[in-house]
Design a protein around this motif. Structure first.
Motif, mmCIF file in Angstrom:
data_model
loop_
_atom_site.group_PDB
_atom_site.id
_atom_site.type_symbol
_atom_site.label_atom_id
_atom_site.label_comp_id
_atom_site.label_asym_id
_atom_site.label_seq_id
_atom_site.Cartn_x
_atom_site.Cartn_y
_atom_site.Cartn_z
ATOM 1 N N GLY A 1 -1.905 -4.756 -0.189
ATOM 2 C CA GLY A 1 -1.930 -5.894 0.720
ATOM 3 C C GLY A 1 -0.604 -6.110 1.423
ATOM 4 N N LEU A 2 0.497 -5.939 0.685
ATOM 5 C CA LEU A 2 1.819 -6.109 1.276
ATOM 6 C C LEU A 2 2.141 -5.014 2.290
ATOM 7 C CD1 LEU A 2 3.867 -7.127 -1.899
ATOM 8 C CD2 LEU A 2 3.315 -8.592 0.054
ATOM 9 N N ALA A 3 1.562 -3.829 2.092
ATOM 10 C CA ALA A 3 1.825 -2.711 3.005
ATOM 11 C C ALA A 3 0.965 -2.770 4.268
ATOM 12 C CB ALA A 3 1.579 -1.385 2.281
ATOM 13 N N ALA A 4 -0.122 -3.537 4.243
ATOM 14 C CA ALA A 4 -1.063 -3.554 5.368
ATOM 15 C C ALA A 4 -0.445 -3.927 6.709
ATOM 16 C CB ALA A 4 -2.232 -4.492 5.049
ATOM 17 N N PRO A 5 0.499 -4.902 6.762
ATOM 18 C CA PRO A 5 1.069 -5.255 8.075
ATOM 19 C C PRO A 5 1.774 -4.102 8.782
ATOM 20 C CG PRO A 5 1.547 -6.980 6.479
ATOM 21 C CD PRO A 5 0.960 -5.833 5.718
ATOM 22 N N PHE A 6 2.166 -3.073 8.046
ATOM 23 C CA PHE A 6 2.826 -1.932 8.685
ATOM 24 C C PHE A 6 1.895 -1.270 9.692
ATOM 25 C CE2 PHE A 6 4.178 2.620 8.656
ATOM 26 C CZ PHE A 6 5.438 2.438 9.195
ATOM 27 N N GLN A 7 0.595 -1.241 9.411
ATOM 28 C CA GLN A 7 -0.377 -0.690 10.358
ATOM 29 C C GLN A 7 -0.857 -1.754 11.341
ATOM 30 O OE1 GLN A 7 -0.862 2.479 10.372
ATOM 31 N NE2 GLN A 7 -0.070 3.070 8.368
ATOM 32 N N LEU A 8 -1.141 -2.949 10.839
ATOM 33 C CA LEU A 8 -1.733 -3.980 11.685
ATOM 34 C C LEU A 8 -0.782 -4.451 12.784
ATOM 35 C CD1 LEU A 8 -3.482 -6.099 8.895
ATOM 36 C CD2 LEU A 8 -4.595 -4.616 10.571
ATOM 37 N N CYS A 9 0.501 -4.645 12.440
ATOM 38 C CA CYS A 9 1.449 -5.182 13.412
ATOM 39 C C CYS A 9 1.827 -4.171 14.487
ATOM 40 C CB CYS A 9 2.707 -5.677 12.693
ATOM 41 S SG CYS A 9 2.431 -7.163 11.702
ATOM 42 N N ALA A 10 1.460 -2.909 14.276
ATOM 43 C CA ALA A 10 1.739 -1.907 15.304
ATOM 44 C C ALA A 10 1.027 -2.244 16.611
ATOM 45 C CB ALA A 10 1.307 -0.522 14.816
ATOM 46 N N VAL A 11 -0.097 -2.927 16.529
ATOM 47 C CA VAL A 11 -0.813 -3.330 17.740
ATOM 48 C C VAL A 11 0.068 -4.250 18.582
ATOM 49 C CG1 VAL A 11 -2.847 -4.532 18.621
ATOM 50 C CG2 VAL A 11 -3.032 -3.087 16.589
ATOM 51 N N VAL A 12 0.801 -5.147 17.924
ATOM 52 C CA VAL A 12 1.691 -6.066 18.639
ATOM 53 C C VAL A 12 2.769 -5.287 19.384
ATOM 54 C CG1 VAL A 12 3.309 -7.983 18.381
ATOM 55 C CG2 VAL A 12 1.259 -7.878 16.946
ATOM 56 N N GLY A 13 3.369 -4.310 18.706
ATOM 57 C CA GLY A 13 4.403 -3.514 19.353
ATOM 58 C C GLY A 13 3.879 -2.659 20.477
ATOM 59 N N VAL B 1 7.400 -8.908 3.255
ATOM 60 C CA VAL B 1 6.401 -9.104 4.319
ATOM 61 C C VAL B 1 7.080 -9.108 5.686
ATOM 62 C CG1 VAL B 1 4.694 -10.687 5.275
ATOM 63 C CG2 VAL B 1 4.805 -10.338 2.804
ATOM 64 N N LEU B 2 8.237 -9.722 5.787
ATOM 65 C CA LEU B 2 8.966 -9.749 7.056
ATOM 66 C C LEU B 2 9.398 -8.351 7.456
ATOM 67 C CD1 LEU B 2 10.390 -11.214 9.371
ATOM 68 C CD2 LEU B 2 12.368 -11.516 7.837
ATOM 69 N N TRP B 3 10.004 -7.602 6.524
ATOM 70 C CA TRP B 3 10.497 -6.263 6.856
ATOM 71 C C TRP B 3 9.345 -5.328 7.238
ATOM 72 C CZ3 TRP B 3 14.596 -8.462 7.438
ATOM 73 C CH2 TRP B 3 15.362 -9.065 6.429
ATOM 74 N N VAL B 4 8.246 -5.404 6.498
ATOM 75 C CA VAL B 4 7.101 -4.538 6.780
ATOM 76 C C VAL B 4 6.486 -4.883 8.140
ATOM 77 C CG1 VAL B 4 4.761 -3.924 6.041
ATOM 78 C CG2 VAL B 4 6.588 -4.084 4.356
ATOM 79 N N SER B 5 6.414 -6.169 8.446
ATOM 80 C CA SER B 5 5.826 -6.584 9.724
ATOM 81 C C SER B 5 6.700 -6.162 10.905
ATOM 82 C CB SER B 5 5.636 -8.105 9.741
ATOM 83 O OG SER B 5 4.751 -8.515 8.704
ATOM 84 N N LEU B 6 8.009 -6.355 10.772
ATOM 85 C CA LEU B 6 8.916 -5.960 11.848
ATOM 86 C C LEU B 6 8.852 -4.454 12.095
ATOM 87 C CD1 LEU B 6 12.084 -8.134 11.081
ATOM 88 C CD2 LEU B 6 10.350 -8.511 12.843
ATOM 89 N N ALA B 7 8.821 -3.675 10.999
ATOM 90 C CA ALA B 7 8.740 -2.222 11.149
ATOM 91 C C ALA B 7 7.401 -1.804 11.751
ATOM 92 C CB ALA B 7 8.941 -1.538 9.795
ATOM 93 N N GLY B 8 6.332 -2.516 11.415
ATOM 94 C CA GLY B 8 5.032 -2.222 12.014
ATOM 95 C C GLY B 8 5.048 -2.433 13.516
#
Length: 429
Positions: A279-291, A331-338
């Motif tokens: 669950g914590l790793a999921a934003p790495f893929q999901l937030c890529a859409v934002v970037g 969560v912040l670091w994973v989201s930013l990297a995503g």
């Protein structure tokens, strides 16, 4: 909807298929291993073979695209993705699964090269936005497959769960077939008969000038670049291609290494269980859409290309640096990297689309960049695992990722420096 609208819709449906088959396997790899009696090393082959295909098959894919044209190449790519997923899921042995995985990897490889060629040819004036949308849809497919494969496997078993994603390929195949049929019909209309079009040096209209197997004007109405069929890069584009080879090697290596090991890194440094780590790793893929979508928007508002690129590099570096210094804010670091990995992919291939002197040069540069980048990416998860074993922890591997991203940032700073050109300013779509 005009031809450019149909073309864009078809490209986005194709993009859904270019990552989803890769991310559908890891969530159920334990079930696959148990069913096929695989060792951990054999199970690892199923995830690494597609990336090896990206590295090894990109040059022949580029030759294929030059021979049959990008439209038919995209159709072949989607067909390969469909067949590969069916074969991978239908077999009851490792060899059959590997054959299906290789076919799948070959199909995605063709798509990886062909889609940027279509963007460079037909959407040059909007290449940032279209490349961003293409990248975003790949990440949407990736996120959907990561999220839904396990529930589907619980209902129908892993084989049906993996094979089910082939339905996306069917939709994309039909949609792209309709798209190129409509384009062919349009090319046979008045503009093809010489009623309109840009006259080339031979006096023929651009509708008749052959280039990359697609003899018609760009669907966005922009004039062709000169010598659309010439694959020569020129000195400036050759230098840019070398820089982007280094940058994409850092991008792709970091992406696949983090994708492979992030859940285990989170378990080790945070002491969480497997489910929580996923669950914590999921934003790495999901937030890529934002970037992927955010980078073109920023460029469209006249933000300097170099500033956007270096911002993405810093956000990318936040993950390894943050996990080393402040893992509590995971969560912040994973989201930013995503966000960063999606946006950086967009910027790299947007540069190729906008700065290549011809469509053929764009195809050649894209093939070279992907061959080099994915060659390093295929090795990255293994190298990171070896560093983990040798050092006894994740500090050294995270420093390795940080070093790769630092090198990527340095080359992107050079690659995105302002250039003087008669066409649209780089980064403005």
């Amino acid at each position: 909807m005009g031809r450019s609208g149909w073309l864009l819709a078809g490209l986005l449906l194709v993009a859904l298929n270019l990552r989803a088959p890769l991310t559908s396997l890891p969530p159920v790899v334990a079930q696959v291993s148990e069913s096929l009696a695989l060792t951990p090393a054999q199970a690892g082959l199923l995830t690494s073979v597609p990336v090896l295909c990206f590295a090894l098959l990109t040059p022949p894919a580029s030759v294929l695209i030059a021979r049959i044209g990008p439209e038919r190449a995209v159709l072949a790519a989607v067909a390969g993705v469909f067949v590969g997923q069916i074969v991978r899921s239908a077999g009851s042995s490792l060899p059959t699964a590997l054959v299906g995985t290789a076919v799948l990897g070959a199909g995605i490889t063709i798509g990886n090269v062909a889609v940027p060629v279509v963007i460079a040819r037909d959407f040059r004036q909007r290449s940032a936005v279209v490349t961003g949308a293409y990248s975003a849809m790949m990440n949407v497919g990736s996120a959907l497959a990561t999220t839904l494969t396990v529930p589907l496997a619980a209902l129908w078993g892993w084989q049906w769960a993996l094979a089910g994603w082939a339905a996306l390929a069917v939709v994309a195949f039909v949609a792209w077939g309709v798209t190129i049929r409509r384009s062919d019909d349009g090319a046979a209309g008045p503009s093809a008969s010489g009623a309109s079009g840009t006259t080339g040096t031979t006096g023929t209209t651009t509708a008749h000038r052959p280039h990359e197997g697609a003899p018609r004007r760009p669907h966005n109405g922009a004039p062709h670049r000169p010598h659309d069929g010439a694959p020569h890069l020129g000195r400036a584009m050759a230098v840019l291609t070398v820089l982007l080879c280094v940058a994409f090697a850092g991008q792709a290596s970091s992406y696949y290494a983090v994708t492979a090991w992030l859940p285990e890194i989170l378990q080790s440094r945070l002491g969480v269980d497997v489910v929580a780590a996923g669950g914590l790793a999921a934003p790495f893929q999901l937030c890529a859409v934002v970037g992927s979508l955010g980078a073109p928007i920023a460029l469209g508002r006249r933000m300097p290309l170099r500033a956007v690129s270096l911002t993405l590099v810093v956000l990318w570096m936040a993950l390894p640096a943050g996990m080393l210094l402040a893992p509590g804010a995971t969560v912040l670091w994973v989201s930013l990297a995503g966000i960063a990995q999606g946006g950086n992919f967009t910027v790299i291939f947007m540069l190729i689309a906008q700065r290549a002197p011809s469509v053929a040069a764009a195809r050649r540069a894209s093939a070279v960049v992907q061959t080099v980048g994915y060659s390093f990416a295929a090795l990255a998860p293994t190298v990171l695992g070896a560093l983990r074993t040798a050092s006894g922890g994740w500090t050294v591997p995270l420093l390795g990722v940080l070093a790769a991203l630092t090198l990527m940032g340095a080359t992107m700073a050079i690659a995105t420096r302002p250039v003087r050109a008669s066409g649209p300013a780089p980064g403005i779509a």
